[in-house]
Design an enzyme around this catalytic site. Structure first.
Site, mmCIF file in Angstrom:
data_model
loop_
_atom_site.group_PDB
_atom_site.id
_atom_site.type_symbol
_atom_site.label_atom_id
_atom_site.label_comp_id
_atom_site.label_asym_id
_atom_site.label_seq_id
_atom_site.Cartn_x
_atom_site.Cartn_y
_atom_site.Cartn_z
ATOM 1 N N LYS A 1 1.037 -1.097 0.087
ATOM 2 C CA LYS A 1 0.024 0.005 -0.076
ATOM 3 C C LYS A 1 0.670 1.069 -0.173
ATOM 4 C CE LYS A 1 -4.175 -1.368 1.759
ATOM 5 N NZ LYS A 1 -4.056 -2.719 1.924
ATOM 6 N N GLU B 1 -10.510 7.778 4.586
ATOM 7 C CA GLU B 1 -11.660 6.345 5.076
ATOM 8 C C GLU B 1 -10.348 4.841 5.397
ATOM 9 O OE1 GLU B 1 -12.139 6.125 2.377
ATOM 10 O OE2 GLU B 1 -11.958 4.147 1.289
ATOM 11 N N SER C 1 1.950 -9.780 -0.960
ATOM 12 C CA SER C 1 1.135 -8.079 -0.931
ATOM 13 C C SER C 1 1.977 -7.873 0.777
ATOM 14 C CB SER C 1 -0.035 -8.202 -0.885
ATOM 15 O OG SER C 1 -0.554 -9.119 -0.582
HETATM 16 C C1 LIG Z 1 -4.970 -4.233 1.317
HETATM 17 C C2 LIG Z 1 -4.853 -5.529 1.521
HETATM 18 C C3 LIG Z 1 -4.261 -6.033 0.530
HETATM 19 C C4 LIG Z 1 -6.136 -6.127 -0.464
HETATM 20 O O1 LIG Z 1 -5.775 -5.220 -1.071
HETATM 21 P P1 LIG Z 1 -5.468 -4.550 -3.142
HETATM 22 O O2 LIG Z 1 -6.167 -3.771 -2.727
HETATM 23 O O3 LIG Z 1 -6.672 -5.667 -3.735
HETATM 24 O O4 LIG Z 1 -3.934 -5.299 -3.253
HETATM 25 C C5 LIG Z 1 -3.957 -7.270 0.550
HETATM 26 N N1 LIG Z 1 -3.131 -7.652 1.091
HETATM 27 C C6 LIG Z 1 -2.263 -6.780 2.150
HETATM 28 C C7 LIG Z 1 -1.391 -6.562 2.921
HETATM 29 C C8 LIG Z 1 -3.522 -5.858 2.065
HETATM 30 O O5 LIG Z 1 -2.733 -4.805 3.078
#
Ligand SMILES: *Cc1c(COP(=O)(O)O)cnc(C)c1O
Length: 404
Positions: free
Chosen positions: A95, A117, A384
């Protein structure tokens, strides 16, 4: 590297990916969005902006994030599995890539404050981090129920200097927080910029957030070629709003031999509305939060309640480019339930010494299925985020099944 993340072809001028996307908002908000679009279009051509962002990616976030060949996992499942390590970024997930982009844009537009938000608080923390660095104020609207549930993230935001605005009406969770943040934005659009947390919302956000995230795939393509001499046969990413998936996929969209898999949360029961958040595999086209996309709807066409063990994935719609890619058949969308994700969480921890976010564990679980079922070839997974934020919850709710 940041040069090639700003030249993607879609959406069109009105923000459409095929029939999806666009901008379904009141006229007074449309005027503001037109300004944001114009500012973003100028800035993406600006070499000073690109250099500033590239510097931050390198020296602040720690990019490029490495690719790791997970050999123990590969051995168990029978196909070569690789991880793009977004979990190693500053703040622990992907993010920060788009939050820094949004913060720099706000600064260039002469805004004083970022506003957004947050549900579980992950987006709020990443945005508060970017605001602190760039020198902006930051207001994060959060439901009172979520404030109580996600207290460590609330404290993080406060330490970072953000103002956490409690939302006390309705169910006091994410939906009310969105309404509250939009209300505050409309009340004072000239000194603030809205920092959306994924590839969702009205134009230009799905495109802008994708552009900022596409550094992930641009790096991965080069790294994977260097490591193996070939492109990956498969890409796998979890899909909540869809930003980390678009981030990985974008650089490979024209490489026809690279198969792509987006993994949604099947929650407790994929057959019961309200017990999952599989918007693209189980929803149908509709409009919410200012854009058209696949969404989970109740009998009145309103956004349905959703659930997933991964709080970052429980969103009833999905970024419009994903809907477009689904209809084209370019990306295969699949789903993984809570239990499979938690199994993958422990498996990566115990086989490779990497504790993944529960969100990312959905992608891992699907990749392992893919490796086992087919003669799939190489698989590159977008890891992610890291699982530090999840450990208390996991141990409390599932620890006894795993000997804790
Ligand atoms: C917020 C988040 C997601 C989901 O958000 P996407 O917009 O689908 O990428 C996935 N993995 C992590 C670690 C997150 O913090």
């Amino acid at each position: 590297m940041t040069d090639n993340i700003f030249n993607c072809e879609l959406p069109d001028e009105s923000g459409y990916f095929g029939e999806y996307g666009g901008s379904f908002i009141p006229p007074e908000l449309q005027e503001i969005m037109n300004e944001v679009t114009k500012a973003y279009e100028d800035i993406r051509e600006d070499s000073e902006f690109r250099e500033e962002l590239a510097e931050l990616y390198k020296h602040y976030v720690g990019r490029p994030s490495p690719i790791f060949h997970a050999k123990n996992l590969s051995k168990k499942y029978g196909a070569p599995l690789y991880l793009k390590r977004e979990d190693l970024n500053h703040t622990g997930a992907h993010k920060i890539n788009h939050c820094l982009g949004e913060a720099l844009l706000a600064k260039k537009m002469g805004k004083k404050r970022l506003i957004a938000e947050t549900g579980a608080g992950q987006h709020g923390v990443a945005l508060a981090t970017a605001a602190a660095l760039v020198g902006l104020e930051c207001d994060i609207h959060m439901g009172e129920v979520d404030i109580a549930k996600e207290y460590p993230n609330v404290v993080r935001m406060k330490i970072l200097g953000a103002n956490v605005v409690p939302v006390t009406h309705g169910r006091k969770t994410l939906k009310e927080a969105v309404d509250s943040a939009f209300g505050a934005y409309l009340a004072d659009p000239h000194t603030q910029l809205f920092g959306i947390g994924s590839v969702v919302g009205p134009h230009p956000y799905p495109r802008m957030v994708r552009d900022f995230q596409s550094i992930v795939g641009a790096e991965a393509k080069e790294q994977f070629l260097e490591m193996t001499g070939k492109l990956p046969d498969n890409l796998v990413a979890c899909v909540g709003g869809g930003s980390n998936a678009m981030g990985l996929f974008t650089a490979f969209l024209k490489d026809e031999n690279v198969a792509m898999h987006g993994v949604e949360p099947a929650g407790r029961d994929i057959n019961v509305l309200g017990e999952h958040a599989a918007s693209i595999t189980h929803g149908k086209p509709g409009v919410m939060h200012g854009f058209k996309s696949y969404m989970l709807q109740d009998e009145n066409g309103e956004p349905a309640p959703v659930y997933s063990v991964a709080s970052g994935l429980d969103y009833p719609s999905v970024g419009p480019q994903h809907s477009y890619l689904k209809d084209l058949g370019r990306v295969n969308y699949a789903y993984i339930n809570d239990k499979e994700a938690i199994d993958a969480f422990f498996e990566l921890s115990r086989l490779e010494g990497i504790i993944p976010a529960i969100e990312s564990s959905h992608a891992l679980a699907y990749a392992c299925k893919l490796a086992k079922d087919n003669n799939s070839g190489t698989i590159l997974i977008n890891l992610s985020g890291r699982g530090d934020k999840d450990i208390d919850f996991v141990v409390e709710n599932y620890g006894s099944n795993y000997g804790i």
